[in-house]
Enzyme design. Sequence first.
Site, PDB file in Angstrom:
ATOM      1  N   SER A   8       0.464  -1.230  -0.105  1.00 51.46           N
ATOM      2  CA  SER A   8      -0.023   0.064   0.001  1.00 51.46           C
ATOM      3  C   SER A   8       0.935   1.357   0.075  1.00 51.46           C
ATOM      4  O   SER A   8       1.876   1.515   0.593  1.00 51.46           O
ATOM      5  CB  SER A   8      -1.025  -0.007   1.357  1.00 51.46           C
ATOM      6  OG  SER A   8      -1.475   1.111   1.405  1.00 51.46           O
ATOM      7  N   HIS A  33      -0.723  -0.835  -4.234  1.00 51.12           N
ATOM      8  CA  HIS A  33      -2.245  -0.476  -3.850  1.00 51.12           C
ATOM      9  C   HIS A  33      -2.234   0.864  -3.468  1.00 51.12           C
ATOM     10  O   HIS A  33      -1.565   1.351  -2.770  1.00 51.12           O
ATOM     11  CB  HIS A  33      -2.722  -1.218  -2.729  1.00 51.12           C
ATOM     12  CG  HIS A  33      -4.215  -1.189  -2.196  1.00 51.12           C
ATOM     13  ND1 HIS A  33      -5.378  -1.985  -2.739  1.00 51.12           N
ATOM     14  CD2 HIS A  33      -4.472  -0.521  -1.334  1.00 51.12           C
ATOM     15  CE1 HIS A  33      -6.281  -1.498  -2.364  1.00 51.12           C
ATOM     16  NE2 HIS A  33      -6.069  -0.690  -1.383  1.00 51.12           N
ATOM     17  N   ASP A  35      -4.600   3.800  -2.112  1.00 44.94           N
ATOM     18  CA  ASP A  35      -5.798   4.280  -1.681  1.00 44.94           C
ATOM     19  C   ASP A  35      -6.259   5.598  -1.701  1.00 44.94           C
ATOM     20  O   ASP A  35      -5.255   6.570  -1.489  1.00 44.94           O
ATOM     21  CB  ASP A  35      -5.715   3.994  -0.176  1.00 44.94           C
ATOM     22  CG  ASP A  35      -5.873   2.361   0.298  1.00 44.94           C
ATOM     23  OD1 ASP A  35      -6.785   1.917  -0.145  1.00 44.94           O
ATOM     24  OD2 ASP A  35      -4.795   2.061   1.096  1.00 44.94           O
ATOM     25  N   MET A  37      -8.952   8.606  -0.706  1.00 44.40           N
ATOM     26  CA  MET A  37      -9.651   9.141   0.510  1.00 44.40           C
ATOM     27  C   MET A  37     -10.027  10.614   0.413  1.00 44.40           C
ATOM     28  O   MET A  37      -9.046  10.885   0.157  1.00 44.40           O
ATOM     29  CB  MET A  37      -9.232   8.687   1.859  1.00 44.40           C
ATOM     30  CG  MET A  37      -8.926   7.219   2.184  1.00 44.40           C
ATOM     31  SD  MET A  37      -8.251   6.985   4.078  1.00 44.40           S
ATOM     32  CE  MET A  37      -6.626   7.204   3.561  1.00 44.40           C
ATOM     33  N   HIS A  66      -8.033   2.124  -5.219  1.00 48.24           N
ATOM     34  CA  HIS A  66      -9.369   1.765  -4.148  1.00 48.24           C
ATOM     35  C   HIS A  66      -9.695   3.195  -3.924  1.00 48.24           C
ATOM     36  O   HIS A  66      -9.016   3.931  -3.031  1.00 48.24           O
ATOM     37  CB  HIS A  66      -8.696   1.084  -2.940  1.00 48.24           C
ATOM     38  CG  HIS A  66      -9.557   1.025  -2.055  1.00 48.24           C
ATOM     39  ND1 HIS A  66      -9.472   0.727  -0.691  1.00 48.24           N
ATOM     40  CD2 HIS A  66     -11.080   0.992  -1.840  1.00 48.24           C
ATOM     41  CE1 HIS A  66     -10.283   0.438   0.148  1.00 48.24           C
ATOM     42  NE2 HIS A  66     -11.416   0.786  -0.759  1.00 48.24           N
ATOM     43  N   MET A  68     -11.950   5.328  -1.931  1.00 53.47           N
ATOM     44  CA  MET A  68     -13.106   5.536  -0.887  1.00 53.47           C
ATOM     45  C   MET A  68     -13.375   6.975  -0.887  1.00 53.47           C
ATOM     46  O   MET A  68     -12.999   7.723  -0.103  1.00 53.47           O
ATOM     47  CB  MET A  68     -11.954   5.160   0.350  1.00 53.47           C
ATOM     48  CG  MET A  68     -11.590   3.863   0.664  1.00 53.47           C
ATOM     49  SD  MET A  68     -10.455   3.654   2.176  1.00 53.47           S
ATOM     50  CE  MET A  68      -9.055   3.776   1.279  1.00 53.47           C
ATOM     51  N   MET A 140     -12.866  -5.396   3.145  1.00 50.54           N
ATOM     52  CA  MET A 140     -12.139  -4.604   3.939  1.00 50.54           C
ATOM     53  C   MET A 140     -11.883  -5.022   5.250  1.00 50.54           C
ATOM     54  O   MET A 140     -12.941  -5.570   5.926  1.00 50.54           O
ATOM     55  CB  MET A 140     -12.919  -3.284   4.150  1.00 50.54           C
ATOM     56  CG  MET A 140     -13.016  -2.398   2.903  1.00 50.54           C
ATOM     57  SD  MET A 140     -11.264  -1.853   2.419  1.00 50.54           S
ATOM     58  CE  MET A 140     -10.753  -0.841   3.878  1.00 50.54           C
ATOM     59  N   GLY A 145     -10.452   4.380   5.847  1.00 50.00           N
ATOM     60  CA  GLY A 145     -10.383   5.807   6.082  1.00 50.00           C
ATOM     61  C   GLY A 145      -9.155   5.971   7.026  1.00 50.00           C
ATOM     62  O   GLY A 145      -8.750   7.031   7.013  1.00 50.00           O
ATOM     63  N   GLY A 148      -2.832   1.771   9.519  1.00 49.23           N
ATOM     64  CA  GLY A 148      -2.416   1.414  10.538  1.00 49.23           C
ATOM     65  C   GLY A 148      -3.267   0.759  11.502  1.00 49.23           C
ATOM     66  O   GLY A 148      -2.814   0.511  12.642  1.00 49.23           O
ATOM     67  N   ASP A 178      -7.704  -5.888   2.356  1.00 48.52           N
ATOM     68  CA  ASP A 178      -7.122  -4.578   2.600  1.00 48.52           C
ATOM     69  C   ASP A 178      -7.318  -4.341   4.127  1.00 48.52           C
ATOM     70  O   ASP A 178      -8.537  -4.157   4.575  1.00 48.52           O
ATOM     71  CB  ASP A 178      -7.849  -3.649   1.711  1.00 48.52           C
ATOM     72  CG  ASP A 178      -7.316  -2.224   1.789  1.00 48.52           C
ATOM     73  OD1 ASP A 178      -6.229  -2.059   2.638  1.00 48.52           O
ATOM     74  OD2 ASP A 178      -7.707  -1.264   1.159  1.00 48.52           O
ATOM     75  N   GLY A 179      -6.255  -3.898   4.981  1.00 48.62           N
ATOM     76  CA  GLY A 179      -6.161  -3.489   6.085  1.00 48.62           C
ATOM     77  C   GLY A 179      -5.580  -4.613   7.269  1.00 48.62           C
ATOM     78  O   GLY A 179      -6.032  -5.442   7.401  1.00 48.62           O
TER      79      GLY A 179
END
Length: 187
Positions: A8, A33, A35, A37, A66, A68, A140, A145, A148, A178-179
């Site tokens: 990521s 990846h 992200d 947001m 991705h 979001m 997810m 959002g 860590g 993811d996550g």
Amino acid sequence: MNKIVAPSVLAMDFSDMKTQLKRIAVGGAKWIHYDVMDGVFVPNISFGPDLMAQIKKHSEGFMDVHLMISDPVKYFDVFIEKGAQAITFHIESMDSVEDTLAAIKYLKSKDIMVGITLKPGTELSTIVPYLKQVDLVLVMSVEPGFGGQSYIPEMADRIKQLAEMRNLNNYSYLISVDGGINRETGK
């Protein structure tokens, strides 16, 4: 089935981006990846299409985007233009089944791998109408959002359910997670 590791961008040290991207390549990861947001769909803001274009200049990695964000369709073209090769959007950001099917069809017409996802608390049934059409389903395993976070162990059941649905219906989507993925949870 082979596993794909997609480091990521959220975890990247941007003070030395070129070295970080080189590490990804040397480590054997073929995907990145990315992200996005918007501060509306999720409470934080991350990266836009221009940073992704900079990353693409220094990496041959497959760009897995991705979104979001609250209006993903509005941004499909700019992310495609900047190098997105896969785009995943949240079912919660879509207004109707028709709009979602149209978004999937549009991305496929642009030769983009299409992914769909949902928040951990959203019922899996909300994405069932799209499983035949999508190339990727993103599980997810944290609340979207925030980087860590710790992996939500109950999402392993969701992964199993998606694998069973894929096998029972002869679908071909990849299952992405993811996550909170690390050496332990990645197993």
